[in-house]
Design an enzyme around this catalytic site. Structure first.
Site, PDB file in Angstrom:
ATOM      1  N   LYS A  79       0.855  -1.190   0.000  1.00 39.69           N
ATOM      2  CA  LYS A  79       0.000   0.000   0.000  1.00 39.69           C
ATOM      3  C   LYS A  79       0.893   1.243   0.000  1.00 39.69           C
ATOM      4  O   LYS A  79       1.979   1.223   0.557  1.00 39.69           O
ATOM      5  CB  LYS A  79      -0.888  -0.017   1.256  1.00 39.69           C
ATOM      6  N   ASN A  91       3.181   6.485  -7.167  1.00 44.48           N
ATOM      7  CA  ASN A  91       1.749   6.704  -7.380  1.00 44.48           C
ATOM      8  C   ASN A  91       1.485   8.175  -7.680  1.00 44.48           C
ATOM      9  O   ASN A  91       1.400   8.994  -6.773  1.00 44.48           O
ATOM     10  CB  ASN A  91       0.980   6.259  -6.130  1.00 44.48           C
ATOM     11  N   GLY A 129      -6.131  -6.603  -7.859  1.00 48.22           N
ATOM     12  CA  GLY A 129      -6.535  -5.649  -6.827  1.00 48.22           C
ATOM     13  C   GLY A 129      -7.830  -6.003  -6.150  1.00 48.22           C
ATOM     14  O   GLY A 129      -7.887  -6.839  -5.244  1.00 48.22           O
ATOM     15  N   CYS A 164      -3.494   8.749  -7.784  1.00 51.59           N
ATOM     16  CA  CYS A 164      -4.626   8.511  -6.877  1.00 51.59           C
ATOM     17  C   CYS A 164      -5.660   9.608  -7.062  1.00 51.59           C
ATOM     18  O   CYS A 164      -5.344  10.788  -6.939  1.00 51.59           O
ATOM     19  CB  CYS A 164      -4.170   8.475  -5.425  1.00 51.59           C
ATOM     20  N   THR A 184      -7.462   3.640 -10.527  1.00 51.33           N
ATOM     21  CA  THR A 184      -8.929   3.640 -10.591  1.00 51.33           C
ATOM     22  C   THR A 184      -9.463   4.789 -11.456  1.00 51.33           C
ATOM     23  O   THR A 184      -8.774   5.781 -11.681  1.00 51.33           O
ATOM     24  CB  THR A 184      -9.519   3.775  -9.181  1.00 51.33           C
ATOM     25  N   GLY A 237     -12.422  -2.869 -10.092  1.00 46.55           N
ATOM     26  CA  GLY A 237     -13.160  -4.127 -10.228  1.00 46.55           C
ATOM     27  C   GLY A 237     -13.427  -4.456 -11.686  1.00 46.55           C
ATOM     28  O   GLY A 237     -13.063  -3.700 -12.592  1.00 46.55           O
ATOM     29  N   ASN A 252     -13.861   3.537  -4.146  1.00 46.63           N
ATOM     30  CA  ASN A 252     -13.212   3.780  -2.862  1.00 46.63           C
ATOM     31  C   ASN A 252     -12.663   5.186  -2.821  1.00 46.63           C
ATOM     32  O   ASN A 252     -12.254   5.749  -3.837  1.00 46.63           O
ATOM     33  CB  ASN A 252     -12.101   2.758  -2.601  1.00 46.63           C
TER      34      ASN A 252
END
Lengths: 300, 255
Positions: A44, A125, A263, A128, A191, A215, A68
């Site tokens: 993470k 990252n 994920g 995000c 995402t 997803g 999320n």
């Protein structure tokens, strides 16, 4: 049968890794998953100091996926170095640390701190969608991507993976910018910014209003972006976005990914990564594939 | 380290015990054998478009037959799917999850509000002390039989159709009750009021919290609650409801 793949000089025993933010540092999942069987654990995101993250509710289920807005809650690099790295070193898997920050200096501080640690690669990252500063602010501007990649590379001793956002007009522009900045590997996608409204309570389903959609619902978008990027850059790609089965992982590999990250599927099935590792092996056996590298980018 | 299992559980029996509230007995391989009152299990939908497991508290544990009972309210498509399952059907579950209630030998209030009542059944069975069950309902009662013989029972209903008109604290005051320890599960406003009551009266208090969860095992950091102290895992003032909870000491958490 060879399942080994090479990412910027780092050899993974197989192409299956975990996606950052869905697996902690592996400890919670170690009751379900044999971490030794994973190509790599991607931890993470960790920042230079602890981050509180966003208010709850932080998640909501959507059709075939979830939104999320955790907001990169993390204990900071000091705790990570003391606790998470020694934990992961007990296993025979590669360690990839995901790094987050609010400013270029924040990222560089974490990267510098990890330089002498037994860590195999760094994933930066810059994508995000749930934090105001850092995160996506970098990831939507090719100039900013090139600049931060160059800066991080000055401090990094390990190969650097730049994690790209799908929330852009042209993913290949961002990919080329990261490559120009000296990125060793790319990972995509993070995402997709989404929103869910609870019609009964007549309010936003997550406290942050918007969140990152992940997803199976986003898988086709991710496959398309991996394919496009594979045609545009020379550096290897780690494909992720809605991978839940071996077939999903193979799609990514055929589209041009050298490795894949699993994920959200971990939440649906704590053993998802193990089933995908086995499923890829079965596919190779059944189809007479001697080396997984034959499959990378095989569909053009 | 706590042991958790992923299993294909077989449904032994399911019935609607009140409007929209279902009782399901599940045959497990290992989960029931390890479960404690106040812990929960995660149940997975068959429909793959619903990815996230549904966390549901454990109502009763039958260690002899390795079976678990859950009592849940149909709140959405996932729980609706569960309510359509019948004897012999299989459902994937992970558990036992979370920490559970500490079992102390002190004169106790077991306070349940609505769908927070079910975990009080197994707790009442396992607690070895003087017990007063204080149960708050909107209108229709359920799980009354289960508490019989386990201690004194007091009921509050919002519409006054049974017991005290009002909430669980109204029932405690109306009956002039006292206790040395409180175990509670229910909606957040109820838990907040109980926490205040416990702090004012200097009573040890344990609360079972609820939050939207994704993984249920402590990795995703979705289900946090604000904590007074910096948490030893996260190093910020956030504890994970699924892992450090769902049961917390009242003074540990901000509601």
């Amino acid at each position: 049968m060879n399942t080994k793949v090479n990412l910027a000089g780092v050899t993974l025993k197989n192409p299956v890794m975990t996606a950052s933010g869905t697996f902690g540092s592996g400890e919670e999942f170690s009751e379900f998953v044999d971490l030794n069987k994973l190509g790599a654990v991607v931890t993470k995101g960790v920042a230079n100091v602890p981050w509180e993250g966003n208010p709850t509710p932080r998640i909501a289920e959507t059709y075939g996926g979830m939104i999320n807005a955790v907001g990169l809650q993390n204990p900071g690099i000091d705790v990570f170095v003391q606790r998470d790295i020694p934990f992961l070193k007990k296993y025979d898997t590669k360690i990839i640390v995901n790094v987050c920050g609010r400013t270029t200096e924040d990222y560089c501080e974490v990267v510098e701190r990890l330089a002498d640690q037994p860590v195999d690669m760094l994933e930066i990252n810059i994508s995000c969608p749930n934090v105001k500063e850092g995160g996506i602010a970098f990831g939507q501007n090719p100039k900013a991507i090139e600049a931060i990649t160059k800066e991080v590379k000055k401090y990094a001793k390990q190969p650097v993976i730049m994690k790209l956002s799908p929330n852009v007009t042209d993913i290949t522009e961002m990919a080329k910018a990261a490559e120009a900045g000296g990125a060793d590997v790319l990972s995509l996608i993070n995402t997709i910014t989404g929103m869910k409204i609870d019609v009964n309570r007549r309010t936003f389903a997550v406290a942050n209003k918007t969140g990152g959609l992940s997803g199976p619902a986003i898988h086709p978008v991710a496959v398309r972006m991996v394919y496009q990027t594979a045609q545009a850059v020379k550096i290897p790609i780690i494909g992720m976005g809605g991978i839940a089965t071996a077939e999903d992982a193979l799609e990514m590999i055929l589209a041009g990914a050298t490795a894949v990250s699993v994920g959200t599927a971990n939440f649906h099935n704590p053993m998802a990564t193990m089933e995908i590792v086995e499923g890829i092996q079965n596919y190779m056996e059944q189809n007479g594939i001697a080396d997984i590298n034959e499959l990378i980018g095989a569909v053009r | 380290m706590a042991e958790k299992f992923k299993e294909q559980a077989v449904i032994i029996r399911q019935e609607e015990i009140s409007y929209g509230i279902y009782s399901m007995w599940l045959k497990t391989e290992q989960i029931a054998g390890k479960a404690k009152p106040g812990q929960f299990i995660s149940l997975y939908c068959h429909d793959g478009s619903r990815m996230l497991p549904r966390p549901i508290s454990i109502c009763e544990i039958d260690k002899k037959d390795n079976a678990l009972r859950i009592v849940y309210r149909v709140a959405g498509k996932g729980t609706e799917e569960f309510s359509n399952l019948s004897t012999g059907d299989i459902i994937e579950i992970v558990g036992p999850l979370g920490n559970g209630f500490p079992l102390k030998e002190k004169k106790a209030f077991l306070i349940g509000g609505g769908i927070g009542i079910p975990p009080m059944v197994e707790l009442a069975k396992q607690l070895n002390c003087e017990k007063q069950m204080v149960l708050g309902y909107r209108d229709t009662l359920f799980l009354q039989e289960e508490f019989k013989g386990l201690g004194d029972m007091y009921v509050a209903t919002e519409d006054g159709s049974y017991g005290t008109e009002g909430n669980v604290l109204d029932a405690i005051r109306e009956n002039g009750l006292d206790a040395e320890i409180i175990y509670a599960c229910g909606p957040t406003p109820m838990l907040k009021a109980i926490k205040e009551y416990a702090m004012e009266n200097g009573i040890e208090c344990w609360l079972s919290l609820e939050e939207k969860m994704a993984c249920g095992i402590g990795a995703c950091l979705a289900c946090v609650c604000k904590s007074k102290e910096k948490d030893s895992h996260s190093h910020v003032n956030n504890k994970r409801v699924c892992k450090e909870g769902p049961v917390f000491r009242a003074e540990e958490v901000e509601l």
